[in-house]
Structures are given as C-alpha cells and as structure tokens.
Design an enzyme around this catalytic site. Structure first.
Site, PDB file in Angstrom:
ATOM      1  N   HIS A  26      -1.274   4.489  -5.825  1.00  0.00           N
ATOM      2  CA  HIS A  26      -1.298   3.173  -5.190  1.00  0.00           C
ATOM      3  C   HIS A  26      -2.565   2.409  -5.543  1.00  0.00           C
ATOM      4  O   HIS A  26      -3.671   2.843  -5.198  1.00  0.00           O
ATOM      5  CB  HIS A  26      -1.202   3.374  -3.676  1.00  0.00           C
ATOM      6  N   HIS A  69      -5.104  -7.426  -4.757  1.00  0.00           N
ATOM      7  CA  HIS A  69      -4.101  -7.341  -3.704  1.00  0.00           C
ATOM      8  C   HIS A  69      -4.175  -8.465  -2.685  1.00  0.00           C
ATOM      9  O   HIS A  69      -3.185  -9.126  -2.392  1.00  0.00           O
ATOM     10  CB  HIS A  69      -4.217  -6.001  -2.968  1.00  0.00           C
TER      11      HIS A  69
END
Length: 257
Positions: A26, A69
């Site tokens: 991730h 992100h």
C-alpha cells in the site's frame, strides 16, 4: 479458491496473472521514520522484496500526474494548501516526512519501477471531474511496458477507461462510505456505492474492497462470476485470515504479507 477467469482477460496479459500474486504494498513499502509513503524509496523497497505496488495519482495545477494521496499537503510535507494548486515542479521540490524524498511524477515512478512490479494506480478523480486525469494517465502508460492496473472509487472514471483504453486492467474501489470524506457525498450515492450498485456502470475487471465491507455476500456473487476481490488495507495477518476465503489478494501495510 481464486475467482475463475472470465473470457477476455487474456487482453490484460501479465497484469491479470499478477493481480492474484504477489501481495500489493500500500503506497509502496513504506515505514514510519523510513521511506515515506508514495515515494520512490518506498517503490524501490517494494520491488526489492518482490511485492506489487499500489500508488495514488492526481493532477497538478499545470496538468501533470504526480504520486500523492491527500488532497492537502500538510500531513506529509508541512506545506499548507492543496496539491492541485501547485505545479509539478513546485511539488517536486517539497520534502516528504522530513526525508530527502520528494513528490514524484507518475512517469518518474513508473520509470523507477519498470517491469519489476505490478503497479495498481489509484486515480484520485473527484466525483464530477472525469476525463482530464484519466487522459493524462493513459498517455503516460503508452511508454510503460510493465504490468499495470488502474483502480479508484469513481465509477465514471472506470467507465472512461472502459470506453477509451479498455486494454488496461481496471479495479473498482469501494468500502462502507461512512467516514468524513464520504459524508460530503449525497446519502443516496453513498448507499449505492457501498452496495456495489455502480458495478454495471463502471464495468471493472475486479473489485478492491475495504475491510469494513468484507466479507460481502454481494461481492461473493461477483467473485463467483469471475470478478476477483482484492482486500484493503490489511494491517495484520489476523485481519487477512478473517477475510482471505472471500478474496484473491490483499493490499497491505505494516507487516510482511
């Protein structure tokens, strides 16, 4: 037992096979106090360990695709403001988490990764703004020869890829839609997304589902029809054990998957 293959998946080549294995790091293989999330160092570390990679992509003020992100810059750079208000050059000068790592462009990230890892590119396309980011990512992927998938929460983004670049493997993200960001959306839309009612519109090749909605009877139906399920974000072996019978792979962080 993994999802049975569906007709047509051969167009995705190696990307389809690597959807199932290895596990997916991730935002790269990052660690607190070490390589920051979504950094070139985190991608290098994932490649060195033989993992696939998930990363996040959004557009800059000058229309470039960069890997980051959050909508805002404060958490990772200490700079106030929104990422989309800065150019790629300005972002490339910002240090991540007090390290010498900076915000990379998608092109630079893919150049570093090469063919060493499967890359799942999460498109951070806001609802109602489909097209610009998808087009830019498609242009960049022309020059990349490694296995790739695009993922994301916006079903219209997936529909764009299905219409304009169908040879790219696509994974629709979903979860319980109960957090603060989700509450910005209309309740009816949140309910529809959580119930996977947008799958027909999105036309994905697999589903990437949050742990808060797994196991899911509705997802099990899609999986039985040949649509693989990838769980996220798994942060311990125990979490994976609880859902692995209903999934085909995992996006993980914080342990060695």
């Amino acid at each position: 037992m993994r999802a049975r293959p569906r007709p047509g998946t051969e167009v995705f080549g190696e990307a389809w096979e690597r959807l199932f294995d290895p596990p997916i790091a991730h935002r790269g293989l990052w660690t607190p106090g070490g390589a920051p999330e979504n950094s070139l160092a985190a991608f290098q570390a994932a490649c060195a360990k033989g993992y696939s990679i998930e990363l996040d992509v959004q557009l800059t003020a000058d229309g470039q695709a960069v890997v980051f992100h959050d909508d805002r810059l404060e958490r990772l750079t200490g700079v106030e403001g929104r990422l989309r208000d800065h150019t790629a050059a300005e972002l490339g000068a910002m240090k991540l988490s007090g390290t010498d790592e900076t915000i990379p462009t998608l092109a630079d990230a893919l150049a570093v990764i090469g063919h060493r890892a499967m890359v799942q590119i999460e498109l951070k396309t806001p609802f109602g703004e489909v097209g610009e980011l998808e087009k830019k990512v498609s242009e960049i992927l022309i020059d990349h020869n490694g296995p790739i998938a695009v993922i994301g929460f916006n079903p219209y983004s997936h529909a764009w890829f299905a219409d304009h670049n169908p040879q790219v493997l696509r994974g629709l993200d979903s979860y319980g839609w109960n957090d603060e960001n989700a509450r910005k959306l209309a309740p009816e839309l949140r309910k529809s997304l959580a119930a996977l009612e947008q799958v027909e519109l999105a036309r994905p090749d697999f589903l990437a589902l949050g742990l808060d909605m797994l196991p899911s009877p509705r997802a099990d139906v899609f999986r039985a029809k040949g649509m693989p399920i990838v769980a996220w974000t798994v942060r311990s072996p125990e979490q994976w054990d609880a859902v692995s019978d209903h999934c085909d792979n995992l996006i993980f962080e914080g342990f060695a998957a």
